[in-house]
Design a protein around this motif. Structure first.
Motif, PDB file in Angstrom:
ATOM      1  N   PRO A   9       0.802  -1.227   0.000  1.00 21.79           N
ATOM      2  CA  PRO A   9       0.000   0.000   0.000  1.00 21.79           C
ATOM      3  C   PRO A   9       0.838   1.283   0.000  1.00 21.79           C
ATOM      4  O   PRO A   9       0.333   2.356  -0.301  1.00 21.79           O
ATOM      5  N   PHE A  10       2.131   1.161   0.328  1.00 23.74           N
ATOM      6  CA  PHE A  10       3.011   2.320   0.398  1.00 23.74           C
ATOM      7  C   PHE A  10       3.976   2.381  -0.786  1.00 23.74           C
ATOM      8  O   PHE A  10       4.905   3.179  -0.784  1.00 23.74           O
ATOM      9  N   ALA A  11       3.769   1.516  -1.783  1.00 16.96           N
ATOM     10  CA  ALA A  11       4.642   1.473  -2.965  1.00 16.96           C
ATOM     11  C   ALA A  11       4.663   2.839  -3.639  1.00 16.96           C
ATOM     12  O   ALA A  11       3.650   3.526  -3.723  1.00 16.96           O
ATOM     13  N   GLY A  12       5.818   3.242  -4.082  1.00 20.34           N
ATOM     14  CA  GLY A  12       5.958   4.516  -4.777  1.00 20.34           C
ATOM     15  C   GLY A  12       6.383   5.651  -3.874  1.00 20.34           C
ATOM     16  O   GLY A  12       6.803   6.699  -4.349  1.00 20.34           O
ATOM     17  N   LYS A  13       6.303   5.449  -2.562  1.00 14.09           N
ATOM     18  CA  LYS A  13       6.768   6.489  -1.643  1.00 14.09           C
ATOM     19  C   LYS A  13       8.279   6.381  -1.525  1.00 14.09           C
ATOM     20  O   LYS A  13       8.818   5.306  -1.314  1.00 14.09           O
ATOM     21  N   SER A  14       8.953   7.486  -1.642  1.00 10.40           N
ATOM     22  CA  SER A  14      10.416   7.466  -1.662  1.00 10.40           C
ATOM     23  C   SER A  14      11.025   7.256  -0.279  1.00 10.40           C
ATOM     24  O   SER A  14      12.137   6.763  -0.164  1.00 10.40           O
ATOM     25  N   ASP A  15      10.313   7.624   0.754  1.00  5.41           N
ATOM     26  CA  ASP A  15      10.892   7.560   2.093  1.00  5.41           C
ATOM     27  C   ASP A  15      10.381   6.377   2.920  1.00  5.41           C
ATOM     28  O   ASP A  15      10.349   6.437   4.131  1.00  5.41           O
ATOM     29  N   ILE A  16      10.043   5.289   2.261  1.00  5.92           N
ATOM     30  CA  ILE A  16       9.513   4.115   2.955  1.00  5.92           C
ATOM     31  C   ILE A  16      10.621   3.461   3.794  1.00  5.92           C
ATOM     32  O   ILE A  16      11.756   3.303   3.342  1.00  5.92           O
ATOM     33  N   ASN A  17      10.277   3.102   5.033  1.00  2.62           N
ATOM     34  CA  ASN A  17      11.189   2.385   5.915  1.00  2.62           C
ATOM     35  C   ASN A  17      10.921   0.894   5.732  1.00  2.62           C
ATOM     36  O   ASN A  17       9.931   0.365   6.237  1.00  2.62           O
ATOM     37  N   LYS A  18      11.809   0.226   5.023  1.00  5.11           N
ATOM     38  CA  LYS A  18      11.598  -1.190   4.710  1.00  5.11           C
ATOM     39  C   LYS A  18      11.622  -2.078   5.947  1.00  5.11           C
ATOM     40  O   LYS A  18      11.102  -3.182   5.916  1.00  5.11           O
ATOM     41  N   ALA A  19      12.202  -1.605   7.045  1.00  8.35           N
ATOM     42  CA  ALA A  19      12.246  -2.393   8.280  1.00  8.35           C
ATOM     43  C   ALA A  19      10.900  -2.402   9.003  1.00  8.35           C
ATOM     44  O   ALA A  19      10.720  -3.108   9.981  1.00  8.35           O
ATOM     45  N   PHE A  76       7.940  -3.323   7.655  1.00  2.83           N
ATOM     46  CA  PHE A  76       6.983  -4.266   7.057  1.00  2.83           C
ATOM     47  C   PHE A  76       7.541  -5.688   7.024  1.00  2.83           C
ATOM     48  O   PHE A  76       8.704  -5.902   6.693  1.00  2.83           O
ATOM     49  N   ALA A  77       6.676  -6.659   7.294  1.00  3.65           N
ATOM     50  CA  ALA A  77       7.089  -8.064   7.278  1.00  3.65           C
ATOM     51  C   ALA A  77       7.647  -8.479   5.922  1.00  3.65           C
ATOM     52  O   ALA A  77       8.657  -9.180   5.844  1.00  3.65           O
ATOM     53  N   ASP A  78       7.004  -8.042   4.837  1.00  9.80           N
ATOM     54  CA  ASP A  78       7.407  -8.497   3.500  1.00  9.80           C
ATOM     55  C   ASP A  78       8.727  -7.908   3.017  1.00  9.80           C
ATOM     56  O   ASP A  78       9.308  -8.409   2.059  1.00  9.80           O
ATOM     57  N   THR A  79       9.222  -6.875   3.680  1.00 10.22           N
ATOM     58  CA  THR A  79      10.506  -6.283   3.277  1.00 10.22           C
ATOM     59  C   THR A  79      11.574  -6.435   4.355  1.00 10.22           C
ATOM     60  O   THR A  79      12.735  -6.710   4.046  1.00 10.22           O
ATOM     61  N   ALA A  80      11.220  -6.285   5.638  1.00 11.85           N
ATOM     62  CA  ALA A  80      12.210  -6.317   6.721  1.00 11.85           C
ATOM     63  C   ALA A  80      12.874  -7.681   6.857  1.00 11.85           C
ATOM     64  O   ALA A  80      14.106  -7.767   6.949  1.00 11.85           O
ATOM     65  N   ILE A  81      12.073  -8.724   6.879  1.00 10.26           N
ATOM     66  CA  ILE A  81      12.645 -10.051   7.124  1.00 10.26           C
ATOM     67  C   ILE A  81      13.557 -10.495   5.969  1.00 10.26           C
ATOM     68  O   ILE A  81      14.666 -10.965   6.221  1.00 10.26           O
ATOM     69  N   PRO A  82      13.167 -10.315   4.709  1.00  9.18           N
ATOM     70  CA  PRO A  82      14.115 -10.652   3.635  1.00  9.18           C
ATOM     71  C   PRO A  82      15.408  -9.818   3.680  1.00  9.18           C
ATOM     72  O   PRO A  82      16.486 -10.349   3.416  1.00  9.18           O
ATOM     73  N   LEU A  83      15.301  -8.533   4.028  1.00 14.37           N
ATOM     74  CA  LEU A  83      16.510  -7.700   4.150  1.00 14.37           C
ATOM     75  C   LEU A  83      17.429  -8.218   5.250  1.00 14.37           C
ATOM     76  O   LEU A  83      18.644  -8.334   5.059  1.00 14.37           O
ATOM     77  N   MET A  84      16.860  -8.507   6.410  1.00 10.16           N
ATOM     78  CA  MET A  84      17.649  -9.008   7.530  1.00 10.16           C
ATOM     79  C   MET A  84      18.276 -10.360   7.182  1.00 10.16           C
ATOM     80  O   MET A  84      19.452 -10.604   7.464  1.00 10.16           O
ATOM     81  N   TYR A  85      17.508 -11.222   6.536  1.00 11.93           N
ATOM     82  CA  TYR A  85      18.006 -12.542   6.154  1.00 11.93           C
ATOM     83  C   TYR A  85      19.178 -12.418   5.165  1.00 11.93           C
ATOM     84  O   TYR A  85      20.180 -13.127   5.288  1.00 11.93           O
ATOM     85  N   LYS A  86      19.055 -11.488   4.230  1.00  9.92           N
ATOM     86  CA  LYS A  86      20.134 -11.260   3.258  1.00  9.92           C
ATOM     87  C   LYS A  86      21.421 -10.838   3.977  1.00  9.92           C
ATOM     88  O   LYS A  86      22.512 -11.310   3.643  1.00  9.92           O
ATOM     89  N   GLU A  87      21.275  -9.984   4.971  1.00 15.60           N
ATOM     90  CA  GLU A  87      22.438  -9.543   5.747  1.00 15.60           C
ATOM     91  C   GLU A  87      23.024 -10.701   6.560  1.00 15.60           C
ATOM     92  O   GLU A  87      24.245 -10.845   6.655  1.00 15.60           O
ATOM     93  N   LEU A  88      22.164 -11.529   7.133  1.00 19.06           N
ATOM     94  CA  LEU A  88      22.635 -12.703   7.871  1.00 19.06           C
ATOM     95  C   LEU A  88      23.380 -13.667   6.950  1.00 19.06           C
ATOM     96  O   LEU A  88      24.413 -14.226   7.333  1.00 19.06           O
ATOM     97  N   LYS A  89      22.862 -13.880   5.742  1.00 21.45           N
ATOM     98  CA  LYS A  89      23.509 -14.786   4.776  1.00 21.45           C
ATOM     99  C   LYS A  89      24.888 -14.284   4.371  1.00 21.45           C
ATOM    100  O   LYS A  89      25.771 -15.085   4.070  1.00 21.45           O
ATOM    101  N   LYS A  90      25.088 -12.959   4.356  1.00 21.48           N
ATOM    102  CA  LYS A  90      26.422 -12.416   4.057  1.00 21.48           C
ATOM    103  C   LYS A  90      27.410 -12.784   5.159  1.00 21.48           C
ATOM    104  O   LYS A  90      28.562 -13.083   4.896  1.00 21.48           O
ATOM    105  N   LYS A  91      26.936 -12.770   6.404  1.00 20.66           N
ATOM    106  CA  LYS A  91      27.799 -13.092   7.542  1.00 20.66           C
ATOM    107  C   LYS A  91      27.985 -14.600   7.711  1.00 20.66           C
ATOM    108  O   LYS A  91      29.032 -15.051   8.153  1.00 20.66           O
ATOM    109  N   VAL A  92      26.939 -15.372   7.387  1.00 17.00           N
ATOM    110  CA  VAL A  92      26.950 -16.829   7.568  1.00 17.00           C
ATOM    111  C   VAL A  92      26.395 -17.466   6.292  1.00 17.00           C
ATOM    112  O   VAL A  92      25.240 -17.888   6.238  1.00 17.00           O
ATOM    113  N   PRO A  93      27.231 -17.542   5.234  1.00 14.60           N
ATOM    114  CA  PRO A  93      26.723 -18.033   3.940  1.00 14.60           C
ATOM    115  C   PRO A  93      26.115 -19.435   3.996  1.00 14.60           C
ATOM    116  O   PRO A  93      25.170 -19.727   3.282  1.00 14.60           O
TER     117      PRO A  93
END
Length: 163
Positions: free
Chosen positions: A54-64, A66-83
């Motif tokens: 519902p907030f798509a297109g807003k430039s200042d969205i905090n991805k952390a 929302f469930a659909d954006t925060a968890i994949p971002l955090m997981y990606k960062e974890l995978k960098k540390k622990v491949p």
């Protein structure tokens, strides 16, 4: 020296033993810890809402936020540390803090919708949920010991539990 890593609302952080990682103010919000036992590295996310669409297109969205954006971002960062990490998750929060009487499908119990969204994202990422404490109508604090993945849940006006 160990310390407490504090995760704010609409935020996530990564930590490693011997530290603890924690978040307070989990009402309808959800705290999700994703953890690798071998390296004792974990990430804790505190999401407020299930869906960023519902907030798509807003430039200042905090991805952390929302469930659909925060968890994949955090997981990606974890995978960098622990491949090659063998990650698992625990989920806390999702209380029904508001008594809205609505029949519209997109309103109502935001805590329940947050919990369902988090579980769906974890399923998509193939991260097993080994414990959860969601629902009800009381706020919670979540404190995770990164040494052993023990999760203490303080529930407002109730006992402390461990999951």
């Amino acid at each position: 020296m160990n310390s407490d890593i504090k995760v704010g609302i609409a935020d996530y952080k990564i930590g490693q033993a011997p530290n603890r990682i924690m978040t307070v103010g989990l009402g309808s919000c959800i705290g999700t810890i994703i953890y690798d036992e071998r390296t004792k590295i974990g990430g804790l996310s505190h999401i407020m809402l299930p869906d960023s669409k519902p907030f798509a297109g807003k430039s200042d969205i905090n991805k952390a936020k929302f469930a659909d954006t925060a968890i994949p971002l955090m997981y990606k960062e974890l995978k960098k540390k622990v491949p090659n990490g063998r990650f698992k998750a625990k989920v806390v929060g999702g209380a029904n803090m508001f008594s809205f009487k609505s029949t519209a499908s997109n309103t109502g119990n935001i805590g329940q919708r947050n919990a369902a969204a988090v579980m769906e994202v974890l399923k998509e990422l193939r991260i097993p949920v080994v414990a959860s404490h969601t629902g009800g109508n009381s706020g919670r604090t979540m404190i995770v010991d990164l040494n052993d993945f023990t999760c203490m849940v303080r529930i407002v006006h109730q006992d402390v539990i461990y999951i």
